[in-house]
Design an enzyme around this catalytic site. Sequence first.
Site, PDB file in Angstrom:
ATOM      1  N   LYS A 225      27.350  16.648 -12.316  1.00 42.49           N
ATOM      2  CA  LYS A 225      26.674  16.873 -13.412  1.00 42.49           C
ATOM      3  C   LYS A 225      25.230  17.293 -13.442  1.00 42.49           C
ATOM      4  O   LYS A 225      24.906  18.263 -14.368  1.00 42.49           O
ATOM      5  CB  LYS A 225      26.781  15.468 -14.441  1.00 42.49           C
ATOM      6  N   THR A 226      24.546  16.878 -12.471  1.00 46.11           N
ATOM      7  CA  THR A 226      23.113  17.360 -12.747  1.00 46.11           C
ATOM      8  C   THR A 226      23.216  18.782 -11.897  1.00 46.11           C
ATOM      9  O   THR A 226      22.361  19.683 -12.414  1.00 46.11           O
ATOM     10  CB  THR A 226      22.399  16.508 -11.518  1.00 46.11           C
TER      11      THR A 226
ATOM     12  N   GLU B 111      15.667  10.557 -12.446  1.00 48.83           N
ATOM     13  CA  GLU B 111      16.214   9.894 -11.312  1.00 48.83           C
ATOM     14  C   GLU B 111      15.776  10.878  -9.968  1.00 48.83           C
ATOM     15  O   GLU B 111      15.659  10.040  -8.777  1.00 48.83           O
ATOM     16  CB  GLU B 111      17.633  10.476 -11.386  1.00 48.83           C
TER      17      GLU B 111
ATOM     18  N   GLU C 170      27.221   2.498 -23.813  1.00 49.68           N
ATOM     19  CA  GLU C 170      26.599   2.172 -25.187  1.00 49.68           C
ATOM     20  C   GLU C 170      27.144   3.320 -26.003  1.00 49.68           C
ATOM     21  O   GLU C 170      26.181   3.920 -26.819  1.00 49.68           O
ATOM     22  CB  GLU C 170      24.944   2.141 -24.877  1.00 49.68           C
TER      23      GLU C 170
ATOM     24  N   ARG D 257      30.946  19.384 -33.077  1.00 51.99           N
ATOM     25  CA  ARG D 257      30.739  19.148 -34.414  1.00 51.99           C
ATOM     26  C   ARG D 257      30.895  20.545 -35.076  1.00 51.99           C
ATOM     27  O   ARG D 257      31.412  20.539 -36.496  1.00 51.99           O
ATOM     28  CB  ARG D 257      29.350  18.724 -34.790  1.00 51.99           C
TER      29      ARG D 257
END
Length: 442
Positions: free
Chosen positions: A212-213, A237, A377, A415
Site C-alpha cells: 500500500k505504501t 512510519e 475502527e 461516493r
Amino acid sequence: MNKTINDPNSPHSIAAEFGVLGSMLIEEEIAGEVIQLLNKSCFLVPANQVIFEVMTHLYDNNKPLDVIVLQEELRSRGLLDQIGGSEYLFSLVEGVPSAGNVEHYAHVVRDKSILRQLMAAADEIGTLTRSGNMDTEELLDRAEQLIYEVTQKKAVNEPEHIYNLLLNIFADIENSNHSPGLSSGFPDLDNLLSGLKGSTLNILAARPSMGKTSFALNIADNVGVRQSEGVLIFSIEMSKDQLARNMVCARARISPHKLSYGVDEKEYKILTTDASVFAQAPIFIDDTPAISIREIQAKARRFKTKNDIKLIIIDYLQLIEGPKEKKENRQQEISFISRKLKEVARELDIPIIALSQLNRSVDARDDHRPRMSDLRESGALEQDADSILFLYRDEYYNKETTEPGISEVIVAKNRTGPTGSVKLRFIKEYMKFMGISYQKPT
C-alpha cells in the site's frame, strides 16, 4: 468578528465603493468582472451592500443593469427607502465621470475588506486567548485557520441555487475532455473513480506486505512528476530518506536493496538520471514522528498557500495523534481524526489519500479479500471516506495462484461512481505497480 468588519472606523473607502457601483451603472458590460472580484460583504456601507446584491441578482438573471431597472427592483423589494431613495441611486451615476477606473476602485474595495477581515481575525484570536477556554494546540490551529481564510480572500460561503451549480458542472463538461480529478496514473482506476477529485477523503487499506505504501508513492510520482502538481506526503512510519530512496528506485526499476551493497555503473547512471527528474517535481515529504492531526492541518494549509499542493498522502492514519481528551477511547480518536481529514480536504479543495491498517481477521478466514468491516475502527472511516480502496495479492496467501505478480485494487466504496476492482502488475523487487500488460524484462 462582524462587529469589527462593520465598524465605520475600520479600514474602508466610501469613494471607492461609490465608484464601483456608479461604474457598473454607467457601463453594464464591466459588471461580470466586478462581480467575480467582489461580493456584498466587501462593502462597508449597508446601503452599498444592498445595492450590490440586487445588481448581482439583475446581472445573473440577464436583466438590464441601469439606474431605472435597479430603482424598480429595489422598490419591488421594499428596499428603496432603506438605501436612501432614488436620489442616492442617481447620485451614483452622476458622481462617477467614467467607468474606466472601475478595476482600481474594485481592488481598493477588496483590499479594505481584507484588512477588516484581518482585524476581525486578530480580534477573535485575542478574545479566544484571553478566555482561556482552549488549550494551546487548539488555539494555534484556530488562529492559523482564521489567518488562512483571510489570505485566501475567501468570499462568504452562502447557500447557492442549484441551477447555478449545474451551470458550472455543464461548463466543466463542455470545456474538458478528460477526467475531472487528478490522474492516479492508472487509467482503469481513474475510470472507476473519475480521477482523484478535490475535497475528497480516500482511504487506501491493506494488510502488511500488500504494497500500500508503494502504491501511494507510485501515485505521488504520477501526480508530482508526470503532472507537475504539488504533493505533500506525511510519512509517520518511514523516514523521508527511505521514501525518497523507494521512489527513485521504483522509477529507475532498481531494487532498493541494491543501494545497501552497491550498484554497478549502468545502474548508477540510471539512478542519477531518474533522480534528476525529481529536482523539478513539487513533491514534499514530512516525516514528523507521532504527528498530531492539528499539525497536519496547519502544515497542509501552509503548503497549500506556498506551494499550491494538489494532493496529500498520509502513511498511515492510525499513527496520527488525536486530541488528548480522546485518548481513552480509540474509536472516538480515529473518528475525530477522520472527520478532521475530511474537513482539510474540503477546506483546501484537494484529495487526501490516507493509508489505513486492516484487522488481523482478514488472515484468519478462508477468503482473504478485504471487506469494509476489516477496517480498523471502521465506523467513522466508512462514513467520512468518499472512496475506500483495498489492495489484495492472491499470491501472498496462495503460492499456487493462477495470477502471480498480480495485485487487485478493490474499490469497495465510491461516493460518486461505481465500485469494482482493477488488476495491476506489482513488481515487488522494484516496489512498482504497472499496467496489467507490463512484462518484466528477462
